[in-house]
Design a protein around this motif. Structure first.
Motif: not given
Length: 66
Positions: A40-56
């Protein structure tokens, strides 16, 4: 080819994280993460934080680019 929702869920499962735990790590509500994984969300506002937490990389999450 996987989309953003599938890549986020795959990485989260690989890291043995619940949606709630990953959401806390990123600083978002669990419902927001659920919306991302549901597509439902295509461009998360916290994309960078999400990527950092996921190690990618953020670009990998969005586009599958390595």
């Amino acid at each position: 080819m996987m989309n953003l929702a599938q890549r986020v869920k795959q990485k989260r499962v690989e890291m043995s994280l619940s949606q709630a735990k990953l959401a806390r790590m990123v600083g978002m509500k669990q419902q927001s993460l659920q919306a991302i994984e549901a597509g439902e969300t295509k461009r998360p506002r916290l994309l960078i934080e999400l990527a950092t937490a996921l190690g990618c990389e953020p670009t990998w999450l969005l586009h599958g680019d390595s």
